[in-house]
Design a protein around this motif. Structure first.
Motif, mmCIF file in Angstrom:
data_model
loop_
_atom_site.group_PDB
_atom_site.id
_atom_site.type_symbol
_atom_site.label_atom_id
_atom_site.label_comp_id
_atom_site.label_asym_id
_atom_site.label_seq_id
_atom_site.Cartn_x
_atom_site.Cartn_y
_atom_site.Cartn_z
ATOM 1 N N ARG A 184 -55.913 40.036 45.097
ATOM 2 C CA ARG A 184 -54.884 40.717 44.306
ATOM 3 C C ARG A 184 -54.701 42.161 44.781
ATOM 4 N NH1 ARG A 184 -54.094 39.801 37.896
ATOM 5 N NH2 ARG A 184 -52.966 37.825 38.052
ATOM 6 N N ASP A 185 -55.814 42.827 45.051
ATOM 7 C CA ASP A 185 -55.735 44.213 45.521
ATOM 8 C C ASP A 185 -54.996 44.297 46.846
ATOM 9 O OD1 ASP A 185 -59.115 45.022 44.351
ATOM 10 O OD2 ASP A 185 -57.191 44.901 43.270
ATOM 11 N N LEU A 186 -55.307 43.366 47.748
ATOM 12 C CA LEU A 186 -54.645 43.360 49.054
ATOM 13 C C LEU A 186 -53.155 43.048 48.904
ATOM 14 C CD1 LEU A 186 -57.390 41.490 51.104
ATOM 15 C CD2 LEU A 186 -56.572 43.823 51.535
ATOM 16 N N HIS A 187 -52.861 42.097 48.023
ATOM 17 C CA HIS A 187 -51.460 41.733 47.800
ATOM 18 C C HIS A 187 -50.676 42.927 47.254
ATOM 19 C CE1 HIS A 187 -47.969 39.316 46.914
ATOM 20 N NE2 HIS A 187 -48.050 39.593 45.628
ATOM 21 N N ALA A 188 -51.303 43.703 46.374
ATOM 22 C CA ALA A 188 -50.651 44.897 45.832
ATOM 23 C C ALA A 188 -50.404 45.941 46.913
ATOM 24 C CB ALA A 188 -51.509 45.492 44.717
ATOM 25 N N GLU A 189 -51.261 45.925 47.935
ATOM 26 C CA GLU A 189 -51.108 46.853 49.056
ATOM 27 C C GLU A 189 -50.127 46.342 50.103
ATOM 28 O OE1 GLU A 189 -55.031 47.346 50.559
ATOM 29 O OE2 GLU A 189 -55.841 48.094 48.659
ATOM 30 N N GLY A 190 -49.595 45.127 49.872
ATOM 31 C CA GLY A 190 -48.655 44.542 50.834
ATOM 32 C C GLY A 190 -49.329 43.926 52.034
ATOM 33 N N ASP A 200 -50.496 31.441 49.395
ATOM 34 C CA ASP A 200 -49.714 31.250 48.171
ATOM 35 C C ASP A 200 -49.802 32.529 47.330
ATOM 36 O OD1 ASP A 200 -49.363 28.461 45.867
ATOM 37 O OD2 ASP A 200 -48.440 30.432 45.873
ATOM 38 N N THR A 201 -48.893 33.465 47.616
ATOM 39 C CA THR A 201 -48.946 34.758 46.921
ATOM 40 C C THR A 201 -48.538 34.624 45.457
ATOM 41 O OG1 THR A 201 -46.714 35.231 47.744
ATOM 42 C CG2 THR A 201 -48.558 36.081 49.027
ATOM 43 N N GLU A 202 -47.644 33.676 45.144
ATOM 44 C CA GLU A 202 -47.259 33.486 43.747
ATOM 45 C C GLU A 202 -48.438 32.995 42.923
ATOM 46 O OE1 GLU A 202 -42.538 32.394 44.453
ATOM 47 O OE2 GLU A 202 -43.880 30.968 43.478
ATOM 48 N N LEU A 203 -49.297 32.195 43.545
ATOM 49 C CA LEU A 203 -50.498 31.704 42.867
ATOM 50 C C LEU A 203 -51.428 32.876 42.538
ATOM 51 C CD1 LEU A 203 -52.049 29.123 41.976
ATOM 52 C CD2 LEU A 203 -53.117 29.126 44.237
ATOM 53 N N ILE A 204 -51.515 33.836 43.440
ATOM 54 C CA ILE A 204 -52.350 35.027 43.214
ATOM 55 C C ILE A 204 -51.897 35.754 41.950
ATOM 56 C CG2 ILE A 204 -53.049 37.274 44.126
ATOM 57 C CD1 ILE A 204 -52.709 36.119 46.932
ATOM 58 N N GLU A 205 -50.583 35.834 41.760
ATOM 59 C CA GLU A 205 -50.047 36.554 40.610
ATOM 60 C C GLU A 205 -50.179 35.742 39.318
ATOM 61 O OE1 GLU A 205 -46.034 37.366 41.670
ATOM 62 O OE2 GLU A 205 -46.535 38.869 43.182
#
Length: 418
Positions: free
Chosen positions: A47-53, A23-28
């Motif tokens: 969050r850091d990983l999500h920012a890195e794609g 759930d990437t939206e939950l991360i944000e």
């Protein structure tokens, strides 16, 4: 006040670590500071990983943590765990709400410290205002959801409706039909009646029936003490003679009924609060604690006009009632519980010998606007004025279905509407 909910935080972390559908939206939406301990660290790494794609898998999280053994032990039990979407949303609400409480507590503590150091009123005011001003943060528009998401959720619930979305049955099947299956969480229900006409009986019956069926319930009794509420719960549940129970002189027949019912339901999830001088804020605080610690589905408040206004005694009475009515509606939505509110009716319907209407609610206006369903009690009388033994449940407002009238039996001798 407990400002952490470990299980809810674990549910959130599990949701974002899903290998197949994180759930990437939950991360944000959720800030790492809303969580505590190792869960906050995992969230920041995610969050850091999500920012890195990159998907925030447990393996990548552990790599970010440098292979920390404590982190490895924390991540291991989460592998393969899944929770229903509704439970994740509930956990998100709880975690973010508790985080706000922590920030508020810190702001108030800081304000108190700066207040003690101030030399003038102006300096003190600015100091406190500055501390409280730090609470203002940009809010994520979590309530704005695109229709494609709503459609997917609707299909998911249609195939396998979560327990939290199922209606809670009432003691009266005919009423359930009008209410689309029973009481619905997130909605408010008014039970209106004149003094002695059964609004308290009806509310206690609703809460008891829900608890008997496994739905955690709480009764806030501003007018009756715990003993009287207990007598009514037992009499109504066991279909036993209420008068005998009150007198503590129960014959063998009724005692057998009470004993049989008690053997089954003595541990049902029903809670009673008998405190006369309470307001909506107290009701909300108790409900939030119960929801977090024991679960909660049904709240019965007996009754609205007896609650202590939180807006101050100088506020006009109709504004006080309106404030309390709105606060209870917000409570139902925030905690996803069904809130049943007993309300007084004025004498107009009795004097005019007619069934009551919404206009007969005392200090009306906000009450009828805020509620989702209004059920008004009307005792049928013969031409000579005597009770017929029947009571009408007049569904005067119903956002979940049709309005109309249901006739039931007035079993006052058993403290129930049959």
């Amino acid at each position: 006040m407990i400002y952490e909910s470990e299980q809810d935080e674990i549910i959130l972390v599990t949701a974002i670590l899903s290998v197949t559908n994180p759930d990437t939206e939950l991360i944000e939406r959720v800030d790492p500071d809303a969580l505590s301990g190792w869960r906050a660290k995992i969230w920041q790494y995610a969050r850091d990983l999500h920012a890195e794609g990159k998907p925030p898998t447990p393996r990548r999280i552990l790599a970010k943590a440098g292979g920390d053994i404590v982190m490895q032990q924390a991540l291991e039990p989460l592998r393969g765990q899944t929770y229903p979407a509704a439970r994740v949303r509930e956990a998100e609400r709880t975690v973010t709400d508790l985080a706000k409480f922590r920030r508020l507590h810190a702001a108030l503590t800081g304000a108190q410290e700066r207040l003690a150091q101030a030399e003038t009123y102006s300096e003190a005011f600015e100091a406190v205002h500055g501390e409280l001003g730090r609470l203002e943060q940009p809010t994520h528009i979590q309530s704005v959801v695109d229709f494609s998401t709503l459609w997917d959720e609707w299909l998911e619930n249609l195939d396998t409706p979560p327990e939290s979305s199922k209606p809670i049955p009432t003691p009266w099947p005919a009423l359930d039909k009008k209410l689309a299956g029973g009481l619905h969480r997130g909605r408010t229900y008014i039970v209106g009646g004149r003094p002695g006409e059964g609004k308290s009986v009806a509310g206690v019956n609703l809460a008891t029936h829900a608890a008997e069926n496994g739905y955690p319930s709480v009764v806030f009794s501003v007018e009756m003490g715990r003993r009287e509420v207990t007598d009514r719960v037992i009499a109504g549940g066991a279909h036993a003679d209420y008068g005998q129970i009150v007198r503590h002189s129960i014959d063998d027949h009724n005692m057998a009924r009470v004993a049989e019912w008690g053997d089954i339901y003595r541990s049902m999830p029903l809670h009673v609060v008998d405190k006369g001088d309470i307001g909506v804020d107290y009701v909300a605080a108790v409900c939030r604690t119960l929801k977090r610690t024991k679960g909660l589905d049904v709240v019965f408040v007996d009754y609205l006009q007896l609650l202590k206004p939180s807006g101050g005694s100088r506020m006009p009475r109709y504004e006080q009632i309106g404030h309390m009515s709105r606060a209870l509606k917000v409570l139902a939505m925030d905690l996803n519980v069904a809130v049943v509110i007993a309300c007084q009716l004025n004498r107009n319907s009795t004097n005019e010998k007619r069934p009551p209407t919404l206009a007969d609610l005392r200090e009306s206006g906000s009450i009828e606007q805020d509620c989702d369903v209004a059920i008004l009690l009307h005792h049928l009388r013969a031409d000579n004025g005597d009770h017929t033994g029947d009571v009408e449940l007049v569904v005067a407002k119903n956002r979940t279905g049709a309005t109309g009238t249901i006739t039931a039996r007035w079993a006052a001798y058993q403290a129930r509407i049959a």
